[in-house]
Structures are given as C-alpha cells and as structure tokens.
Design a protein around this motif. Sequence first.
Motif, mmCIF file in Angstrom:
data_model
loop_
_atom_site.group_PDB
_atom_site.id
_atom_site.type_symbol
_atom_site.label_atom_id
_atom_site.label_comp_id
_atom_site.label_asym_id
_atom_site.label_seq_id
_atom_site.Cartn_x
_atom_site.Cartn_y
_atom_site.Cartn_z
ATOM 1 N N GLY A 63 9.182 -2.635 -9.406
ATOM 2 C CA GLY A 63 7.965 -1.850 -9.572
ATOM 3 C C GLY A 63 6.955 -2.115 -8.466
ATOM 4 N N GLY A 64 6.831 -3.394 -8.070
ATOM 5 C CA GLY A 64 5.896 -3.742 -7.000
ATOM 6 C C GLY A 64 6.297 -3.130 -5.670
ATOM 7 N N VAL A 65 7.584 -3.221 -5.336
ATOM 8 C CA VAL A 65 8.069 -2.631 -4.084
ATOM 9 C C VAL A 65 7.898 -1.118 -4.089
ATOM 10 C CG1 VAL A 65 10.123 -2.239 -2.666
ATOM 11 C CG2 VAL A 65 9.686 -4.514 -3.616
ATOM 12 N N ALA A 66 8.221 -0.492 -5.236
ATOM 13 C CA ALA A 66 8.069 0.962 -5.333
ATOM 14 C C ALA A 66 6.611 1.369 -5.183
ATOM 15 C CB ALA A 66 8.617 1.448 -6.671
ATOM 16 N N GLY A 67 5.708 0.585 -5.784
ATOM 17 C CA GLY A 67 4.289 0.891 -5.659
ATOM 18 C C GLY A 67 3.802 0.758 -4.229
ATOM 19 N N TRP A 68 4.244 -0.310 -3.551
ATOM 20 C CA TRP A 68 3.863 -0.530 -2.148
ATOM 21 C C TRP A 68 4.357 0.601 -1.265
ATOM 22 C CZ3 TRP A 68 0.744 -3.575 0.605
ATOM 23 C CH2 TRP A 68 0.962 -3.698 1.972
ATOM 24 N N ARG A 69 5.594 0.993 -1.457
ATOM 25 C CA ARG A 69 6.147 2.092 -0.662
ATOM 26 C C ARG A 69 5.430 3.408 -0.968
ATOM 27 N NH1 ARG A 69 11.032 1.441 1.853
ATOM 28 N NH2 ARG A 69 11.507 3.664 1.574
ATOM 29 N N GLY A 70 5.044 3.590 -2.230
ATOM 30 C CA GLY A 70 4.318 4.801 -2.589
ATOM 31 C C GLY A 70 2.956 4.871 -1.923
ATOM 32 N N VAL A 71 2.252 3.734 -1.902
ATOM 33 C CA VAL A 71 0.947 3.698 -1.235
ATOM 34 C C VAL A 71 1.102 3.965 0.259
ATOM 35 C CG1 VAL A 71 -0.962 2.185 -0.588
ATOM 36 C CG2 VAL A 71 -0.131 2.198 -2.944
ATOM 37 N N LYS A 72 2.113 3.345 0.852
ATOM 38 C CA LYS A 72 2.341 3.538 2.287
ATOM 39 C C LYS A 72 2.665 5.001 2.585
ATOM 40 C CE LYS A 72 4.676 1.298 6.159
ATOM 41 N NZ LYS A 72 5.608 0.206 6.554
ATOM 42 N N ARG A 73 3.456 5.637 1.720
ATOM 43 C CA ARG A 73 3.771 7.049 1.901
ATOM 44 C C ARG A 73 2.521 7.905 1.783
ATOM 45 N NH1 ARG A 73 6.616 7.854 -2.551
ATOM 46 N NH2 ARG A 73 4.722 8.580 -3.584
ATOM 47 N N ASP A 74 1.656 7.572 0.822
ATOM 48 C CA ASP A 74 0.433 8.346 0.636
ATOM 49 C C ASP A 74 -0.501 8.218 1.835
ATOM 50 O OD1 ASP A 74 1.314 9.199 -1.808
ATOM 51 O OD2 ASP A 74 0.143 7.751 -2.971
ATOM 52 N N VAL A 75 -0.548 7.009 2.444
ATOM 53 C CA VAL A 75 -1.360 6.827 3.640
ATOM 54 C C VAL A 75 -0.836 7.696 4.777
ATOM 55 C CG1 VAL A 75 -1.987 5.188 5.452
ATOM 56 C CG2 VAL A 75 -2.169 4.517 3.056
ATOM 57 N N THR A 76 0.489 7.686 4.975
ATOM 58 C CA THR A 76 1.098 8.459 6.049
ATOM 59 C C THR A 76 0.871 9.958 5.846
ATOM 60 O OG1 THR A 76 2.799 6.755 6.332
ATOM 61 C CG2 THR A 76 3.251 8.939 7.280
ATOM 62 N N ARG A 77 0.919 10.412 4.588
ATOM 63 C CA ARG A 77 0.758 11.833 4.294
ATOM 64 C C ARG A 77 -0.703 12.236 4.106
ATOM 65 N NH1 ARG A 77 5.629 12.782 -0.182
ATOM 66 N NH2 ARG A 77 7.385 12.363 1.233
ATOM 67 N N ASN A 78 -1.605 11.259 4.225
ATOM 68 C CA ASN A 78 -3.044 11.537 4.076
ATOM 69 C C ASN A 78 -3.376 12.151 2.717
ATOM 70 O OD1 ASN A 78 -3.839 10.568 6.616
ATOM 71 N ND2 ASN A 78 -3.228 12.474 7.598
ATOM 72 N N VAL A 79 -2.767 11.602 1.659
ATOM 73 C CA VAL A 79 -3.028 12.090 0.312
ATOM 74 C C VAL A 79 -4.456 11.724 -0.091
ATOM 75 C CG1 VAL A 79 -2.376 11.881 -2.119
ATOM 76 C CG2 VAL A 79 -0.616 11.927 -0.340
ATOM 77 N N GLU A 80 -5.155 12.693 -0.683
ATOM 78 C CA GLU A 80 -6.520 12.471 -1.161
ATOM 79 C C GLU A 80 -6.650 12.964 -2.598
ATOM 80 O OE1 GLU A 80 -8.771 14.647 1.848
ATOM 81 O OE2 GLU A 80 -9.536 12.717 2.547
ATOM 82 N N GLU A 81 -7.700 12.509 -3.282
ATOM 83 C CA GLU A 81 -7.981 13.014 -4.630
ATOM 84 C C GLU A 81 -8.604 14.402 -4.531
ATOM 85 O OE1 GLU A 81 -10.231 10.295 -7.000
ATOM 86 O OE2 GLU A 81 -8.419 9.181 -7.523
#
Length: 253
Positions: free
Chosen positions: A235-253
């Motif tokens: 779960g921790g690794v998946a969360g870290w990878r998800g955050v990194k993906r969101d940074v790369t894709r410039n995901v915003e609220e």
Amino acid sequence: MMTANDTYFDRLGAALRAGGMPEAEVTATVADLTAYVTDGAVAEGGAADPAEEFGAPEEFAARLTGGAPVEEPSGGAETWKWTTDIYNDRRLLNQYGDQGWEVERIDRVGRYVCRRDPSAALRWEYRREPANNAKERAARTAGLAPDAWEPCGHWAFYMYFKRPKAASAGPAAELDTLVPVPGERVVFGKRLSRMLLLLGLSVLALAVLYVCGYGNFVAEHPWVLAVMAAAGLVGGVAGWRGVKRDVTRNVEE
C-alpha cells in the motif's frame, strides 16, 4: 593532474556545503553534475565547460540550495511559513504570489518560507517541475533560466521555480495595495484530507482489534502479522507511485 573541471566542481562542492547542503547530498550532487557534463562531452565530441552549462559555481550553488542570494529585507519586511499538498500547491503559490509573497526556500519539513517587503513588494509567479535527482534539477534549472525562472526550493522528487510577474505581465504586475498576512499555516485540500481520514480510521480499527484480544490471535499466528506487514508495504509503495504519477501529470483538485 587537476583539470579546470575538477577545480569547478571543488568550488561548487565547497559552496554547497557553505549553503547548508548535507555532505551526502553534496557528494551525490557533484557526482551527478560531473556525469552530466561528461555525458554531454561524449555526445557532442568535445570538452564540456561546466561554467558555460551552469554559470559560476558559487551562484549555481546558491540556486541549488534554495535560490540566488537576495538583498536583506528592510526592518518592516513580513515573513510567513506555510504548507499545502501537491494538489493545491501551484494554485495557492500563485494566489499568494499575487499578494506579493516571495518564496525564499522550502525548509526541512516542507514549509514554504516566504517574505514580503511592504516598501518594495512585487507580484510573483510560480511553477513546479518533476526532478528526481541533482542531474535533473540542474537540467531543469538551465532549461528555464532563459525565461527568468529561478529555483526556490525542492522537495522529494519535484522542485519549484519563481520569477517576478513583471517578466510575463509587465507594468500590470505592479502591486499597489497589500492584504494582511494570511492566517493559514497548513492548507490541505479535500483529496489529502480524505487520505488522512482513511489512515486515521485504519489505525483506530487496529487499536480496537488489539483491545478486543486480536493481539493474542496475531501472537499465536505469526503469518497474520507477515500478511499485514506485506499489505502495508504494498500500500505504501502504491501510494508513493500514485503521488509521483500525479505530480508528473500535474493533477489538481
């Protein structure tokens, strides 16, 4: 025999240490930048000059450790430290930049250290770029410098850049009136708040199970603990990878 490049990187290392960068990070940074220059020389078939790539070592070190040196603020300068999550950071940085807040650096706990001089306030604009290591940070810095962007700090695998808004908006960027210093210190959006709530509920559930005697069951069946630890790690690794993906894709609220 010491070369000009060796001298440059010796000076850079000394300047990074003087700027407060930890020794391990200084070593890694100098190694990455040396490899960056060497790779460029091999690719282009000639000797690469780090001074031409990065500028004077002391000035480059100042940028890598949180921004070029700034003039001392006047006695009336305001300071403010705050933080937010990656889904709201760019929006809030530019919102507060319009109020004259300049980010000087990001501290060790991830807070934006800002100042505003009422006697000479400017509007600022910000951008965030992914950068996994010193080599990528150097490349980002060099690539954005022609458009007047300068680094103002990095955190995890991304870094932030700032520039006076006059660089893009001209006279319209002048700041005539100042709003009060914001009262916020921590500004989390709905997405991160939900994540923290889920984490809190999970911890609470484990505590309840332990109180109800589940701890004895785990002690008698060690494989249950191993499964739980493996699930937490995944779960921790998946969360870290998800955050990194969101940074790369410039995901915003």
